[in-house]
Every structure is written in structure tokens, then in C-alpha cells.
Scaffold this active site. Structure first.
Site: not given
Ligand code: ACO
Length: 337
Positions: A123, A264, A294
Site C-alpha cells: 500500500c 491510505h 482498500n
Molecule cells: N464479517 C463479520 N465478522 C467478521 C468479519 C466480517 N467480514 N471479519 C472478521 N469478523 C469477526 C472476526 O472473526 C472476529 O470474531 P471473534 O471475535 O468471534 O473472533 C471479530 O469479527 C473481530 O475481528 P477483528 O479482526 O478483531 O476485527 P477488527 O475490529 O480488528 O477489524 C479489520 C478487522 C477491519 C481487518 C481491521 O483489523 C483492520 O482494518 N486492520 C488493518 C488493515 C490494514 O490496514 N491493512 C494494511 C494495508 S493492506 C496491504 O498492504 C495489502
């Protein structure tokens, strides 16, 4: 490892002379995803801010998407394709492992004089390309440069994994760099960083020399994005805040001098956390992740073009670009428009 802010001065200043972007036509909504995996519009919107993303056609590759964005940038800059001297494509979803996607783009656009290669910094890739191009043009090695962030992430997503498939989309953004002129804007500063100790947090584990796709592992979806989202989130907030402050300081500016922040576009909560920590008013932050999700290396480039074409940036404005991605990598730049 981080770049020394003091080392980021080019010989001659360089300006952005044109921007462009291209988004594939097909829209994939949160409602569509509800039919594909166990998820909900409410979860995706509240956790990420994403509502729609674009998906490229099967016969539309990263190089095609890149070339469309590039045409728009060249047109705005008033540079003919035949005169382009350097093409850098930032992508993690190349048409082929080799040759570079930039080589296909050179052919699509008709730029026979251009040196063309890819940059792989996830990214942060568009801002890595910006840094390479500005020093290349600033040193006089090339008269101009076309930099493109382009991704067909839909080809590298496990569409049964709800942790990742709701987050990403396809698209491209581009910019043309020329030497600055009397009274024109210029790139004021930049800052790059990499932490190779965190490669496992976000990667495409299969399809490279470490783990070729074979008949035995073909059903394991190893050539798709894998991410430890919560860990990446924390690193993203810290690294983008630090990178922003480095570039602003290196430009000799204060945060109050920045007219628009173009971060980003991964997650609205990440953006909110960064701008809260920086003390930037929300209305001074450009957001389009609700429309495209993204798009990795394309995200900052698309947002820059939209901000430019929507009139969100005026001559003389100082803008901050900041990104974060797999590697881990991070990057920032301050530009006087
Ligand atoms: N729908 C419903 N539930 C979901 C989904 C979904 N799509 N995805 C995950 N969950 C669930 C998980 O299983 C988890 O359930 P559990 O508590 O029963 O285990 C719960 O939701 C919480 O999951 P988390 O991963 O803790 O959720 P979080 O609030 O952290 O959000 C996310 C996840 C959106 C991925 C976030 O962590 C994020 O944005 N991370 C950074 C992404 C990023 O910046 N990437 C960088 C660039 S990408 C690149 O370089 C290619």
C-alpha cells in the site's frame, strides 16, 4: 529502517504536473458480500467504513487498469505518451511475475523511449515510486516520469475468507512528474520506512519461490492475501502518525500548514485514529474508501486524483500523503500544489 528526512532533498525540485485514475465498472456491494460469506453490511460499515468496491473484468489486467489511469494523468500534464522517459508501476498484483507490469503499460500506452519497471511496497508503493521518480527527475536522469499505483486485488483474494474479502478492491491512480518551474508547486519532503521483522502480519504466502503453487497445495488458496488484521491496525496507526510528522517537519512546516491530508484508504477507524493523534480537523482529510475499499498501491494515487479533480486542492496548498502496507512499509510526502 527509515529514510533520513534530511537526505530527501533532490538536486532540482520536482512537481506533479498531472494526475489520473481509473476504476473498473463493476461494483461489489456489502449486500453482495452478505450472499458470499458470513458477514453483514453493518459489520463491514462500522468496522471499516467500506460500502462498495470495484472489481475488474476477467480480461482486464493490472496493466490495463494502470494504462487507463496513466492516459488521464498524461492528458492533464500535456505530455505525449511518446515523450515519456520513465514509467514506474507500484503493484503487488502484477500481470505476471516477470516481465514487470510497467513493461506491458509501456506497450499499451506507446512509450517506446520509456524505461519501465515495477516497485513492490504494497500500500506504500505509490509513495515509494514517487520518491524514486522525484530523485530521478530531480537529478536530471529523466526529463519526466509517469508513476502509477495499480492493483487487481480481486485476483489475489480468497473469496471464502470474510476476514479479508470484504476489505479490498481494484483500481489505479497515476501522476506525471516534471521539474518544478518558477512559481510552480513542488514536492517539499518525503519519508520512507520498512520493518522486515513483520513480514508475517500481511502477505501472500504462496506463488513465490518460497512456496510455489503445486498440484499438492493447489486447493489451499495460498496465492491469496493473508492478514493479522488487529496487529496490522496497531502498526498502521503508529507508523502513519510518525511518517506524517517526519515529512511535515522535514518540509519545515507545522501540522496547521497542511490544507489536506490524503491517507491510505484501508479503514476509516485507522484514518480517524491517525488524524485524532495528529490533531487534524476531519474536514481536512480526504476519504473515498467507502466507494472503493482498500486498493493497496492505488489508493493514495486515486484519492490524490479525485481531490485534484474535485477542486479540493488549490495552487499553493500544502498537502500530506501518507500510506502503510505489507512489508511492513510506510511512506509520506508533503507537496506544495
Ligand atoms: N464479517 C463479520 N465478522 C467478521 C468479519 C466480517 N467480514 N471479519 C472478521 N469478523 C469477526 C472476526 O472473526 C472476529 O470474531 P471473534 O471475535 O468471534 O473472533 C471479530 O469479527 C473481530 O475481528 P477483528 O479482526 O478483531 O476485527 P477488527 O475490529 O480488528 O477489524 C479489520 C478487522 C477491519 C481487518 C481491521 O483489523 C483492520 O482494518 N486492520 C488493518 C488493515 C490494514 O490496514 N491493512 C494494511 C494495508 S493492506 C496491504 O498492504 C495489502
Amino acid at each position: 529502517m527509515e529514510s533520513n528526512p534530511n537526505s530527501s532533498q533532490s538536486n532540482t525540485s520536482v512537481r506533479i504536473a498531472g494526475t489520473g485514475s481509473y476504476l473498473p465498472e463493476k461494483i461489489l456491494t456489502n449486500a453482495d458480500l452478505e450472499k458470499m460469506v458470513e458477514t453483514s453490511d453493518d459489520w463491514i460499515t462500522s468496522r471499516t467504513g467500506i460500502r462498495n468496491r470495484r472489481i475488474a473484468r476477467e480480461d482486464e489486467f493490472t496493466s490495463h487498469i494502470a494504462a487507463e489511469a496513466a492516459k488521464n494523468a498524461l492528458e492533464q500534464a500535456g505530455i505525449a505518451a511518446a515523450d515519456v522517459e520513465l514509467i514506474i508501476v507500484a503493484t503487488i498484483t502484477p500481470d505476471t511475475i516477470t516481465p514487470a507490469t510497467a513493461c506491458y503499460v509501456q506497450q499499451h500506452l506507446g512509450c517506446p523511449r520509456a524505461v519501465a519497471f515495477d516497485v513492490s511496497a504494497a500500500c506504500s508503493g505509490f509513495l515509494y515510486a514517487l520518491e524514486i521518480a522525484r530523485h530521478s527527475v530531480g537529478a536530471g536522469a529523466f526529463k519526466n516520469a509517469l508513476i502509477i499505483g495499480a492493483e487487481k486485488l480481486s485476483a489475489y483474494i480468497n473469496w471464502t475468507d470474510r476476514n479479508t474479502c470484504v476489505l479490498f478492491g481494484d483500481g489505479a491512480g497515476a501522476a506525471v512528474l516534471l521539474p518544478a518551474e518558477e512559481g510552480s508547486g513542488k514536492i517539499l519532503s518525503s519519508h520512507l520506512g520498512t520493518d522486515g521483522a513483520q513480514t508475517e502480519l500481511l502477505n501472500i504466502p504462496g506463488g513465490g519461490s518460497a512456496c510455489p503453487i503445486t498440484v499438492e497445495n493447489a486447493d489451499q488458496q495460498l496465492a491469496t492475501l493473508a492478514m493479522q488484521g488487529r496487529e496490522v491496525f496497531k502498526h498502521a496507526v503508529n507508523a502513519m502518525k510518525r511518517a506524517s510528522l517526519h515529512a511535515i517537519e522535514s518540509a519545515g512546516l507545522q501540522i496547521e500548514d497542511i490544507k489536506l491530508v490524503i491517507p491510505h484508504q484501508a479503514n476509516l477507524r485507522i484514518i480517524d485514529a491517525i488524524v485524532d493523534r495528529l490533531g487534524v480537523p476531519k474536514e481536512d482529510v480526504f476519504i473515498n474508501l467507502d466507494k472503493y475499499g482498500n486498493t493497496s498501491a492505488a489508493a493514495v494515487a486515486i484519492a490524490l486524483d479525485e481531490a485534484n479533480r474535485e477542486g479540493r486542492i488549490s495552487k499553493g496548498d500544502k498537502i500530506l500523503l501518507v500510506a502503510f502496507g505489507a512489508g511492513l512499509t510506510w511512506a509520506s510526502a508533503v507537496i506544495e500544489w
